[in-house]
Scaffold this motif. Sequence first.
Motif, mmCIF file in Angstrom:
data_model
loop_
_atom_site.group_PDB
_atom_site.id
_atom_site.type_symbol
_atom_site.label_atom_id
_atom_site.label_comp_id
_atom_site.label_asym_id
_atom_site.label_seq_id
_atom_site.Cartn_x
_atom_site.Cartn_y
_atom_site.Cartn_z
ATOM 1 N N LEU A 5 8.555 14.965 4.513
ATOM 2 C CA LEU A 5 7.653 13.927 4.985
ATOM 3 C C LEU A 5 8.470 12.935 5.799
ATOM 4 O O LEU A 5 9.483 12.422 5.311
ATOM 5 N N THR A 6 8.059 12.677 7.040
ATOM 6 C CA THR A 6 8.805 11.713 7.852
ATOM 7 C C THR A 6 8.470 10.291 7.407
ATOM 8 O O THR A 6 7.408 10.020 6.841
ATOM 9 N N VAL A 29 11.529 12.498 1.767
ATOM 10 C CA VAL A 29 11.295 11.625 2.912
ATOM 11 C C VAL A 29 12.491 11.730 3.855
ATOM 12 O O VAL A 29 13.644 11.675 3.430
ATOM 13 N N THR A 30 12.186 11.898 5.145
ATOM 14 C CA THR A 30 13.241 12.031 6.152
ATOM 15 C C THR A 30 13.145 10.917 7.190
ATOM 16 O O THR A 30 12.070 10.374 7.447
ATOM 17 N N ARG A 31 14.304 10.601 7.765
ATOM 18 C CA ARG A 31 14.360 9.665 8.894
ATOM 19 C C ARG A 31 15.223 10.334 9.960
ATOM 20 O O ARG A 31 16.360 10.719 9.673
ATOM 21 N N ILE A 36 16.361 11.130 3.257
ATOM 22 C CA ILE A 36 16.843 9.829 2.780
ATOM 23 C C ILE A 36 16.343 9.481 1.384
ATOM 24 O O ILE A 36 16.824 8.532 0.774
ATOM 25 N N GLY A 37 15.374 10.217 0.871
ATOM 26 C CA GLY A 37 14.862 9.901 -0.463
ATOM 27 C C GLY A 37 13.800 10.885 -0.899
ATOM 28 O O GLY A 37 13.446 11.812 -0.160
ATOM 29 N N GLU A 38 13.339 10.680 -2.120
ATOM 30 C CA GLU A 38 12.299 11.542 -2.688
ATOM 31 C C GLU A 38 11.178 10.698 -3.278
ATOM 32 O O GLU A 38 11.435 9.631 -3.836
ATOM 33 N N LEU A 39 9.988 11.192 -3.169
ATOM 34 C CA LEU A 39 8.835 10.637 -3.880
ATOM 35 C C LEU A 39 8.449 11.674 -4.919
ATOM 36 O O LEU A 39 8.075 12.794 -4.571
#
Length: 86
Positions: A5-6, A29-31, A36-39
Amino acid sequence: MTAELTQRDLRARSGQIMDAVEHGESFAVTRDGTPIGELIPLRRHRVVTHEQFAGGSTNAPVMDTARFRADADSAMDGGLRDPYGA
């Protein structure tokens, strides 16, 4: 498998994504294409197997059951009562 997910998509569809997380879905989550992270959903009600409990209890102190019972009896003043009773 976790869906990517961006950051932009997260910002634009946050309500829909939070609903999906609430229902058990996870997202990375990507940038700029870099993760860069996880939900991930919270695991509030976790089932612990007998083996897991036994493994986690191996270093627990030995309990004196007679002393425990005496302490519990003295704390209850000789009986149980309904705390909501009249």
